[in-house]
Design a protein around this motif. Structure first.
Motif, PDB file in Angstrom:
ATOM      1  N   THR A   1      36.887   7.109  86.623  1.00 22.18           N
ATOM      2  CA  THR A   1      36.454   7.908  85.473  1.00 22.18           C
ATOM      3  C   THR A   1      35.541   9.048  85.921  1.00 22.18           C
ATOM      4  OG1 THR A   1      36.451   5.863  84.177  1.00 22.18           O
ATOM      5  CG2 THR A   1      35.387   7.780  83.198  1.00 22.18           C
ATOM      6  N   ASP A   2      35.790  10.243  85.423  1.00 20.10           N
ATOM      7  CA  ASP A   2      34.887  11.378  85.651  1.00 20.10           C
ATOM      8  C   ASP A   2      33.836  11.343  84.542  1.00 20.10           C
ATOM      9  OD1 ASP A   2      33.553  13.744  86.027  1.00 20.10           O
ATOM     10  OD2 ASP A   2      35.361  14.945  86.379  1.00 20.10           O
ATOM     11  N   HIS A   3      32.757  10.608  84.784  1.00 18.00           N
ATOM     12  CA  HIS A   3      31.760  10.397  83.738  1.00 18.00           C
ATOM     13  C   HIS A   3      31.042  11.692  83.358  1.00 18.00           C
ATOM     14  CE1 HIS A   3      32.093   6.003  83.754  1.00 18.00           C
ATOM     15  NE2 HIS A   3      32.257   6.110  85.056  1.00 18.00           N
ATOM     16  N   ALA A   4      30.968  12.655  84.272  1.00 18.95           N
ATOM     17  CA  ALA A   4      30.284  13.910  83.961  1.00 18.95           C
ATOM     18  C   ALA A   4      31.108  14.773  83.012  1.00 18.95           C
ATOM     19  CB  ALA A   4      30.002  14.678  85.257  1.00 18.95           C
ATOM     20  N   GLU A   5      32.434  14.682  83.094  1.00 19.06           N
ATOM     21  CA  GLU A   5      33.308  15.522  82.293  1.00 19.06           C
ATOM     22  C   GLU A   5      33.796  14.855  81.008  1.00 19.06           C
ATOM     23  OE1 GLU A   5      34.042  18.660  82.820  1.00 19.06           O
ATOM     24  OE2 GLU A   5      32.845  18.760  84.662  1.00 19.06           O
ATOM     25  N   ARG A   6      33.902  13.529  81.024  1.00 26.02           N
ATOM     26  CA  ARG A   6      34.516  12.853  79.880  1.00 26.02           C
ATOM     27  C   ARG A   6      33.580  12.848  78.680  1.00 26.02           C
ATOM     28  NH1 ARG A   6      38.922   9.824  79.041  1.00 26.02           N
ATOM     29  NH2 ARG A   6      39.480   9.783  81.245  1.00 26.02           N
ATOM     30  N   THR A   7      34.136  13.157  77.516  1.00 25.76           N
ATOM     31  CA  THR A   7      33.326  13.217  76.297  1.00 25.76           C
ATOM     32  C   THR A   7      33.521  11.996  75.407  1.00 25.76           C
ATOM     33  OG1 THR A   7      35.076  14.470  75.179  1.00 25.76           O
ATOM     34  CG2 THR A   7      33.334  15.730  76.286  1.00 25.76           C
TER      35      THR A   7
END
Length: 443
Positions: free
Chosen positions: A304-310
């Protein structure tokens, strides 16, 4: 791709209520419902009910049951109940409770190993309890052999003196002896972990040695991999009577990628035979396919791209890796991506030379290990290509298992709290429940 046809296990005249779980050890299938435990048997892909267990005992969450095929016995741990903890031994053809073996202070969060050769179980128990302590379990742990046929326990094996004080202090989560190898001729091995300090102690005992202390020791540390500070034993596999394959989970904190190391160690000496290159993610299973001399490793990798995922959705990849059983060399690897597939991989099982992948939406893929060795999952468009699967089970699959010619799944069970629109927090919620089904797909 194999063609699978789905069937529902027939309802019994003695209705046990909604299905809750199952245990599959081909050809036997043990099914739990709210009111009873039923034993079924596969014969040439057909399922026959053979008995109902004499006593209703819930399936343990952590202690895995054992099934003795030679003697048709079902060994079911009951670690949580009023009174002493015990192992219950059932006769599968009749469902009779043959014996109830009291095992005081059986530790529910460890693992039970069963040796069918002489019908003995190896369990972890807690000793020296201090009721004034607030942590669970109290005291230290030791290993105990249980003779399932005689109903007796013997041969306790203790921690080395230098580890007893460490375990008695018992941080959260606890450090305990965890059995990981149990062989009649070479003895057995257990791990003892300092979870926050990062190292794993491996301890080996000889089979005929009456000494409580281990005869061999080995320390594994995570510092061979950059940025990794913690190492935990995760899965284990007896490759043969003299070789233990151990998967250890490596982590350095929330900002680093989780990794898995696979070690092959001699027993009882605990020398390294080989160590594979690190595998991303947290290992879920280890299996051995002797005909191809490969160890099949599956791991779950959070990408998961936690910085990008909304949103709150997570992206996981289920990796399948084939290692050469003699050298540890990687011979094949592929993965399924939850975002690409549109579903999460619920389970990935290996049995009879096949790999079966089951997703939570009921889609299934079965591929031979030989085909996977040559082609992986057969993606034509590269790593991000969706793997073609077959819609077999209805959605909401919560558990699945693989037999010789069948896949068993529990589907359709939902339990969630329902709070009225104007209710207060002090109101006790009701439970809305949908009846589940145990289904099996033959191939």
């Amino acid at each position: 791709m194999l063609t699978l046809t789905v069937n529902e296990i027939p309802r019994l005249a003695t209705d046990g209520g909604p299905t809750t779980d199952f245990f599959l050890s081909h050809p036997y299938l043990v099914v739990w419902s709210e009111n009873q435990v039923d034993v079924w048997k596969f014969v040439e892909k057909h399922l026959t009910h053979i008995s109902t267990l004499e006593e209703l005992i819930d399936k343990p969450y952590t202690l895995k049951p054992a099934l003795d095929h030679t003697r048709a016995l079902f060994i079911l741990p009951e670690p949580i109940r009023v009174g002493p903890t015990r192992l219950c031994v059932f006769d599968l053809p009749t469902g009779r409770l043959l014996r109830s073996i009291d095992v005081p202070n059986l530790y529910a969060d460890s693992e039970m190993l069963y040796r069918e050769e002489d019908a003995r179980a190896l369990v972890t128990v807690v000793v020296g309890q201090n009721p004034n302590r607030m942590t669970e379990p109290y005291g230290t742990t030791l290993l105990l052999e249980v003779d399932v046929l005689a109903g007796t326990s013997h041969n306790p094996r203790s921690l080395p003196a230098d580890l007893i004080s460490r375990e008695a202090e018992r941080n959260i989560p606890p450090q305990v002896l965890e059995p990981c190898f149990f062989e009649h001729t070479t003895g057995f091995v257990a791990s003892s972990t300092t979870r926050w300090l990062g190292k794993v102690e491996l301890l080996a005992w000889l089979p005929e040695d009456n000494q409580r202390q281990p005869t061999h020791r080995r320390e594994l540390r995570p510092d061979q991999v950059a940025h990794c500070k913690a190492m935990l034993p995760r899965r284990h596999l007896a490759l043969d009577a003299h070789t233990l394959v151990l998967a250890t989970h490596l982590s350095g904190g929330p900002s680093t990628t989780e990794m898995t190391l696979i070690h092959a160690l001699s027993v009882p000496g605990l020398e390294t035979r080989w160590e594979a290159d690190p595998i991303p993610g947290q290992v879920e299973s280890l299996d051995y396919v002797p005909a191809l001399e490969v160890v099949v490793v599956t791991s779950d990798h959070d990408v998961t791209d936690h910085a990008e995922r909304t949103d709150d959705a997570l992206r996981f990849r289920r990796l399948v890796v084939l290692l050469d059983a003699r050298t540890g060399e990687r011979r094949a690897m592929d993965f399924l991506d939850s975002e690409v597939q549109g579903a999460y991989v619920l389970s990935c099982h290996v049995f009879g030379g096949r790999i079966a992948v089951v997703c939570d939406n009921g889609e299934v893929l079965v591929v031979s290990v030989a085909d996977f060795l040559a082609n992986g999952f057969g993606k034509e468009g590269g790593d991000d290509e969706k793997v073609v699967m077959q819609a077999v089970f209805p959605g909401n699959v919560i558990a699945a298992g693989l037999g010789e010619r069948e896949i068993v799944a529990v589907a359709g069970v939902r339990k969630h709290p329902v709070i009225s629109e104007n209710g207060s927090e002090s109101d006790r919620p009701e439970w809305e429940e949908e009846e589940g089904s145990v289904l099996y797909a033959g191939f």
